[in-house]
Design a protein around this motif. Structure first.
Motif: not given
Length: 284
Positions: A81-93
């Motif tokens: 999760x820390x490696x995800x840069x796309x904010x919306x996608x990260x919050x969804x996951x």
């Protein structure tokens, strides 16, 4: 801190008064002090009961499996999760993986049972597409412990990742920038910056987890197990429920609870000593 201290005093320390029930033949009409002392009679009865050793073995095995397979998952999930840069996608996951934690085991366990149903469960439906026969997962001893571990991961991994995400947020971003300038790959950054940065949190959580090796959540086991898997699924918490509440043998269950607490305390002391000896982190 006052509300938390009051809660611990009322619900954790005051009930310790009831420990003496383990050394008495408790009778409701006589009360705790009026009941006759029997010394270590209940402990001797437990240690001479072959079923008790089977129950302890089941409890230990389930917890060891969770320690091996479930404990690392929140760490890996937090790193991903820390490696995800796309904010919306990260919050969804994050929302998706956190959500199962807020479901009770009655609901989540029912979903697991339904998914594994031999008649209309999704898992057996997929097996049927490949020409495979249906499996009665919930009635076979060989599948019960993996089901318990996997269901624990699905329900709690997301919630457990929160504390590691908090630890990751404390790592200085300048370290990653310096590593990038030096030509480090993402794998090298994770290996030499991320993991050392959350090592202290991992050690503390491991010490606390080891202290619960003789404690398996009652709700999960009670919802998932049935008489056909008692040989591998009956644990101390369900034994206490069956003997204490259904059988009204309160002194025996108090002895079991005290046994759990003492073993857990010894495990925490031992793990903390090992952590202090081989690393720079410990609870005290």
């Amino acid at each position: 801190m006052l509300p938390g201290l009051i809660w611990y005093f009322v619900f954790r320390y005051l009930p310790m008064y009831g420990i003496i029930i383990a050394f008495k033949n408790f009778n409701f009409s006589k009360g705790i002090w009026g009941s006759p002392w029997v010394g270590t009679k209940h402990f001797q009865m437990l240690f001479h009961n072959p079923d008790f050793y089977s129950i302890v073995r089941n409890t230990l095995l389930i917890n060891v499996y969770e320690l091996i397979f479930a404990f690392p998952i929140p760490i890996l999930l937090a790193i991903m999760l820390n490696e995800i840069r796309h904010t919306l996608f990260k919050r969804t996951i994050q929302t998706v993986v956190y959500f199962p934690h807020f479901l009770s085991w009655v609901v989540f366990g029912g979903i697991i049972i339904q998914l594994l149903s031999p008649n209309d469960g999704l898992v057996n439906y997929i097996r049927g597409l490949f020409g495979l026969k249906s499996i009665y997962f919930m009635s076979l001893s060989g599948y019960f412990r993996p089901i318990v571990v996997i269901s624990s991961i699905l329900k709690e991994a997301g919630w457990g990742a929160i504390i590691y995400l908090a630890a990751l947020s404390g790592i200085d971003p300048d370290q990653y920038e310096a590593a990038t300038i030096d030509g480090a790959t993402r794998w090298q950054k994770m290996l030499y910056i991320t993991l050392p940065g959350i090592r202290n949190t991992i050690v503390i959580m491991l010490i606390l987890k080891v202290g619960y090796l003789l404690d398996v959540g009652f709700e999960q086991i009670y919802i998932l197990y049935n008489p056909s898997v008692y040989d591998v699924g009956d644990v101390l918490s369900t034994y206490i429920y069956r003997i204490g509440l259904q059988g009204a043998q309160f002194s025996v269950t108090a002895a079991v609870g005290l046994f759990q607490s003492v073993i857990g305390f010894v495990l925490i002391l031992t793990t903390n000593w090992l952590a202090r000896k081989f690393s720079e982190v410990s609870l005290w």
